[in-house]
Design a protein around this motif. Sequence first.
Motif, short mmCIF file in Angstrom:
data_model
loop_
_atom_site.label_atom_id
_atom_site.label_comp_id
_atom_site.label_asym_id
_atom_site.label_seq_id
_atom_site.Cartn_x
_atom_site.Cartn_y
_atom_site.Cartn_z
N ILE A 1 0.86 -1.04 -0.05
CA ILE A 1 -0.19 -0.12 0.16
C ILE A 1 0.89 1.35 -0.09
O ILE A 1 0.59 2.28 -0.67
N SER A 2 2.08 0.98 0.61
CA SER A 2 2.99 2.55 0.75
C SER A 2 3.53 2.71 -0.43
O SER A 2 3.98 3.94 -0.67
N GLU A 3 3.29 2.01 -1.54
CA GLU A 3 3.92 2.03 -2.83
C GLU A 3 2.90 2.75 -3.89
O GLU A 3 3.36 3.37 -5.02
N LEU A 4 1.73 2.92 -3.33
CA LEU A 4 0.65 3.27 -4.36
C LEU A 4 0.73 5.04 -4.46
O LEU A 4 1.07 5.74 -3.35
N GLN A 5 0.43 5.28 -5.64
CA GLN A 5 0.53 6.67 -5.91
C GLN A 5 -0.86 7.23 -5.09
O GLN A 5 -2.09 6.80 -5.30
N THR A 6 -0.85 8.41 -4.57
CA THR A 6 -1.99 9.00 -3.77
C THR A 6 -2.61 10.15 -4.46
O THR A 6 -1.81 10.89 -5.04
N PRO A 7 -3.66 10.34 -4.33
CA PRO A 7 -4.81 9.69 -3.65
C PRO A 7 -5.19 8.44 -4.56
O PRO A 7 -4.98 8.27 -5.72
N ALA A 8 -5.55 7.25 -3.77
CA ALA A 8 -5.92 5.97 -4.28
C ALA A 8 -7.13 5.42 -3.35
O ALA A 8 -7.17 5.57 -2.44
N LEU A 9 -7.90 4.72 -4.18
CA LEU A 9 -9.16 3.96 -3.42
C LEU A 9 -8.58 2.64 -2.98
O LEU A 9 -8.39 1.76 -3.85
N LEU A 10 -8.68 2.29 -1.63
CA LEU A 10 -8.59 1.20 -1.17
C LEU A 10 -9.75 0.52 -0.80
O LEU A 10 -10.84 1.09 -0.35
N VAL A 11 -9.97 -1.02 -1.04
CA VAL A 11 -10.88 -1.80 -0.54
C VAL A 11 -10.62 -2.82 0.27
O VAL A 11 -9.67 -3.57 -0.20
N GLU A 12 -10.99 -2.80 1.49
CA GLU A 12 -10.33 -3.77 2.60
C GLU A 12 -11.03 -5.03 2.12
O GLU A 12 -12.26 -5.20 2.31
N GLN A 13 -10.39 -6.24 1.86
CA GLN A 13 -10.94 -7.63 1.30
C GLN A 13 -11.80 -8.14 2.35
O GLN A 13 -13.08 -8.46 2.19
N ALA A 14 -11.51 -8.10 3.58
CA ALA A 14 -12.13 -8.82 4.83
C ALA A 14 -13.46 -8.13 4.87
O ALA A 14 -14.52 -8.74 5.05
N ALA A 15 -13.47 -6.77 4.98
CA ALA A 15 -14.72 -5.93 5.10
C ALA A 15 -15.63 -6.14 3.97
O ALA A 15 -16.88 -6.28 4.15
N LEU A 16 -15.18 -6.20 2.63
CA LEU A 16 -15.84 -6.68 1.46
C LEU A 16 -16.43 -7.92 1.61
O LEU A 16 -17.73 -8.02 1.52
N ARG A 17 -15.68 -8.73 1.97
CA ARG A 17 -16.32 -10.26 2.06
C ARG A 17 -17.39 -10.26 3.19
O ARG A 17 -18.45 -10.81 2.90
N HIS A 18 -17.32 -9.53 4.03
CA HIS A 18 -18.13 -9.51 5.31
C HIS A 18 -19.51 -8.82 4.71
O HIS A 18 -20.49 -9.41 4.88
N ASN A 19 -19.40 -7.73 4.12
CA ASN A 19 -20.39 -7.05 3.73
C ASN A 19 -21.39 -7.85 2.66
O ASN A 19 -22.62 -7.86 2.79
N LEU A 20 -20.53 -8.47 1.73
CA LEU A 20 -21.41 -9.00 0.68
C LEU A 20 -22.07 -10.46 1.32
O LEU A 20 -23.10 -10.50 1.05
N ASP A 21 -21.40 -10.98 2.27
CA ASP A 21 -21.93 -12.15 2.76
C ASP A 21 -23.27 -12.00 3.75
O ASP A 21 -24.38 -12.44 3.91
N THR A 22 -23.03 -10.89 4.61
CA THR A 22 -24.13 -10.36 5.40
C THR A 22 -25.32 -10.13 4.74
O THR A 22 -26.43 -10.20 4.94
N MET A 23 -25.27 -9.44 3.44
CA MET A 23 -26.27 -9.03 2.62
C MET A 23 -26.95 -10.26 2.17
O MET A 23 -28.23 -10.31 2.02
N THR A 24 -26.14 -11.03 1.62
CA THR A 24 -26.59 -12.20 1.02
C THR A 24 -27.45 -13.22 1.84
O THR A 24 -28.49 -13.65 1.54
N ALA A 25 -26.87 -13.16 2.99
CA ALA A 25 -27.71 -13.97 4.25
C ALA A 25 -28.98 -13.16 4.47
O ALA A 25 -30.10 -14.21 4.66
N ALA A 26 -29.18 -11.92 4.53
CA ALA A 26 -30.35 -11.19 4.78
C ALA A 26 -31.49 -11.20 3.45
O ALA A 26 -32.56 -11.42 3.44
N LEU A 27 -30.86 -11.17 2.18
CA LEU A 27 -31.63 -11.23 1.05
C LEU A 27 -31.01 -11.83 0.06
O LEU A 27 -29.96 -11.74 -0.98
#
Length: 333
Positions: A3-29
């Motif tokens: 991450i420290s090598e990226l040119q800023t500003p840059a958009l980051l997506v945290e893999q664990a949080a994304l997976r949590h969000n996708l699975d949580t919504m899929t369980a609900a809907l």
Amino acid sequence: MLISELQTPALLVEQAALRHNLDTMTAALPGARLRPHVKAHKCTSLAKLQYANGHRGFTCATVREVEAMAGAGLGEDLLLANEVLDTRRLGRLVDDGHRVTVAVDSAETIEAAVAGGVREVLIDVNVGLPRCGCSPDMAGALADLARRSGLTVRGVMGYEGHLMLVEKEAERRDSTEQAMEHLLAASAAVGGELISAGGTGTYAVNTWADEIQAGSYALMDTAYQQLGQPFRQALFVLGRVISVSSGWAVADVGLKALSLDHGLPRIDGAEVWFCSDEHTTFRPDGMPAPAVGDLVRVQPAHVDPTVALHDSLYLVDGPDVLDRWPVDMRGWR
């Protein structure tokens, strides 16, 4: 890459949080109960994860999004939940075997669907947000006109967008019920198999729609965080401290890297004072005293227009960059 090598500003997506969000919504809907809205992330790589979670239909906001989804092999059931007066590009997708449905709310948009070669529509109904959508009492007549024009009317849609950020859940539920009463009345007059509505703010309280058009849940933003939903902040704008003064610091993340239409961004351990074109000025408030060159993670208040300002998302885990995903649905061409 780190991450420290990226040119800023840059958009980051945290893999664990994304997976949590996708699975949580899929369980609900699960499955067809959710029609993910890709306008929130504009990224077919992320959409493929939603597809892998069992969601085969998607919501789009632009012709470009529909084209990109079809080109990525995700064209089983695409809803353009927006009025369009030139549907020729959509008609070509239909001719190529993709299923494309368009929202209509007037004789003119019905005529445009026919002229462009679209074959399926939803009647868009105003359920309280003063934006697009016909009056509920006109929905039946528009459906009749669409059918006489040779179109298949799949049902109705209505967006209770004015209720997405209502803080109290009970108030959000009651107001959503009132909005859906209008949509159900329109559905009775229109017919068809679909009642499409909702979003991240009302996904848990809208039990009247057949499918929910949520999108922001996948990445999240600070506006939706205030509702206390079970989703985690997965999206960050990575910046670097470029200047330090007595009492404040400046990061290289400004209006050209994030949207302020829902308010100022957030930096953990700091008070954000203001944003300008290329800068976010903040006061340390619990975080270690920043130094020039330090990395900071800025949390946007509105995910959709923030993502649209960037050409890439970087999937990350800890200090590591795992992948680079093009934001390949941005723009209109």
